[in-house]
Motif scaffolding. Structure first.
Motif, PDB file in Angstrom:
ATOM      1  N   THR A   1      17.036  -6.908  55.159  1.00 30.17           N
ATOM      2  CA  THR A   1      17.375  -5.927  54.130  1.00 30.17           C
ATOM      3  C   THR A   1      18.834  -6.037  53.726  1.00 30.17           C
ATOM      4  OG1 THR A   1      15.712  -4.416  54.971  1.00 30.17           O
ATOM      5  CG2 THR A   1      17.429  -3.470  53.599  1.00 30.17           C
TER       6      THR A   1
ATOM      7  N   THR B   1      19.610  -7.039  49.721  1.00 30.40           N
ATOM      8  CA  THR B   1      19.883  -5.886  48.855  1.00 30.40           C
ATOM      9  C   THR B   1      21.385  -5.752  48.679  1.00 30.40           C
ATOM     10  OG1 THR B   1      19.821  -4.379  50.738  1.00 30.40           O
ATOM     11  CG2 THR B   1      17.800  -4.625  49.475  1.00 30.40           C
ATOM     12  N   ASP B   2      21.792  -5.430  47.468  1.00 29.75           N
ATOM     13  CA  ASP B   2      23.214  -5.296  47.177  1.00 29.75           C
ATOM     14  C   ASP B   2      23.757  -3.942  47.614  1.00 29.75           C
ATOM     15  OD1 ASP B   2      23.213  -7.815  46.039  1.00 29.75           O
ATOM     16  OD2 ASP B   2      22.677  -7.032  44.062  1.00 29.75           O
ATOM     17  N   ASP B   3      23.037  -2.882  47.304  1.00 30.57           N
ATOM     18  CA  ASP B   3      23.496  -1.532  47.596  1.00 30.57           C
ATOM     19  C   ASP B   3      22.611  -0.945  48.685  1.00 30.57           C
ATOM     20  OD1 ASP B   3      24.826   0.854  47.486  1.00 30.57           O
ATOM     21  OD2 ASP B   3      23.748   1.578  45.706  1.00 30.57           O
TER      22      ASP B   3
ATOM     23  N   SER C   1      21.038   2.879  48.136  1.00 27.97           N
ATOM     24  CA  SER C   1      19.873   3.146  47.290  1.00 27.97           C
ATOM     25  C   SER C   1      18.597   2.746  48.028  1.00 27.97           C
ATOM     26  CB  SER C   1      19.980   2.374  45.975  1.00 27.97           C
ATOM     27  OG  SER C   1      19.884   0.992  46.229  1.00 27.97           O
ATOM     28  N   THR C   2      17.486   3.282  47.572  1.00 27.57           N
ATOM     29  CA  THR C   2      16.208   2.922  48.168  1.00 27.57           C
ATOM     30  C   THR C   2      15.555   1.818  47.347  1.00 27.57           C
ATOM     31  OG1 THR C   2      15.210   4.730  46.927  1.00 27.57           O
ATOM     32  CG2 THR C   2      15.705   5.130  49.244  1.00 27.57           C
ATOM     33  N   SER C   3      14.866   0.951  48.031  1.00 30.80           N
ATOM     34  CA  SER C   3      14.117  -0.112  47.379  1.00 30.80           C
ATOM     35  C   SER C   3      12.845  -0.355  48.171  1.00 30.80           C
ATOM     36  CB  SER C   3      14.947  -1.392  47.291  1.00 30.80           C
ATOM     37  OG  SER C   3      15.159  -1.921  48.573  1.00 30.80           O
ATOM     38  N   ALA C   4      11.923  -1.066  47.580  1.00 32.25           N
ATOM     39  CA  ALA C   4      10.663  -1.351  48.258  1.00 32.25           C
ATOM     40  C   ALA C   4      10.893  -2.246  49.479  1.00 32.25           C
ATOM     41  CB  ALA C   4       9.702  -2.020  47.295  1.00 32.25           C
ATOM     42  N   LEU C   5      11.806  -3.199  49.369  1.00 37.41           N
ATOM     43  CA  LEU C   5      12.108  -4.074  50.500  1.00 37.41           C
ATOM     44  C   LEU C   5      12.698  -3.285  51.656  1.00 37.41           C
ATOM     45  CD1 LEU C   5      12.383  -6.924  51.726  1.00 37.41           C
ATOM     46  CD2 LEU C   5      14.644  -7.010  50.694  1.00 37.41           C
ATOM     47  N   LYS C   6      13.605  -2.383  51.338  1.00 29.65           N
ATOM     48  CA  LYS C   6      14.241  -1.579  52.378  1.00 29.65           C
ATOM     49  C   LYS C   6      13.216  -0.699  53.093  1.00 29.65           C
ATOM     50  CE  LYS C   6      18.119   1.588  52.865  1.00 29.65           C
ATOM     51  NZ  LYS C   6      19.171   2.298  52.141  1.00 29.65           N
ATOM     52  N   GLU C   7      12.341  -0.068  52.357  1.00 28.00           N
ATOM     53  CA  GLU C   7      11.321   0.791  52.961  1.00 28.00           C
ATOM     54  C   GLU C   7      10.326  -0.033  53.781  1.00 28.00           C
ATOM     55  OE1 GLU C   7      11.400   4.075  52.947  1.00 28.00           O
ATOM     56  OE2 GLU C   7      13.251   3.991  51.760  1.00 28.00           O
TER      57      GLU C   7
END
Length: 143
Positions: A53, A57-59, A62-68
């Motif tokens: 992750t 991911t740059d930020d 923030s939430t993203s599908a990859l992060k979740e």
């Protein structure tokens, strides 16, 4: 800079305590069974989704599908590490079914080792969160 190194040394100490619990669960003469050592696989696998992750991911705020999805995988890995000794403590080892694969005391020691190790891994990620400027690449500049 010194506070970060003190925290890192403290985390190394906690990690060694967690591994001591795991080794005691395996090597004590009353237990003498090395099946609980398979939980080390989960210690190695648990930070991998978070590292993926952070890489893609740059930020991080923030939430993203990859992060979740990586949180979901990490949760599954940690849950599996806690479930393995419980399953081994309940599974029959012989044909008679009277004795289990690992003893209950060994299961308790592995669970305590898991708790300490996963809190250590979590603390390591909190230290290297880079909000205060402490990161691995800055270690060489302070010496």
């Amino acid at each position: 800079m010194a506070a970060g190194l003190k925290a890192l040394v403290g985390l190394a100490f906690l990690g060694s305590i967690g591994l001591l619990f795991l080794f005691l669960a395996c090597a004590l003469p009353s237990y003498n069974n090395w099946w609980p050592m398979f939980t080390i696989i989960f210690y190695v696998l648990s930070p991998l989704p978070s590292l993926i992750t952070r890489r893609f991911t740059d930020d991080l705020s923030s939430t993203s599908a990859l992060k979740e999805f990586c949180y979901f995988l990490t949760t599954g890995i940690v849950l599996s590490a806690f479930a393995l000794p419980i399953v081994l403590a309940r599974a029959p080892s012989g044909a008679t079914g009277e004795e289990t694969v690992i003893a209950t005391g060994a299961c308790f020691l592995v669970l305590m080792g898991n708790l300490v190790m996963f809190l250590t891994i979590y603390g390591l990620f909190m230290i290297f969160d880079n909000e205060d400027g402490f990161e691995y690449s800055n270690w060489g500049s302070g010496f």
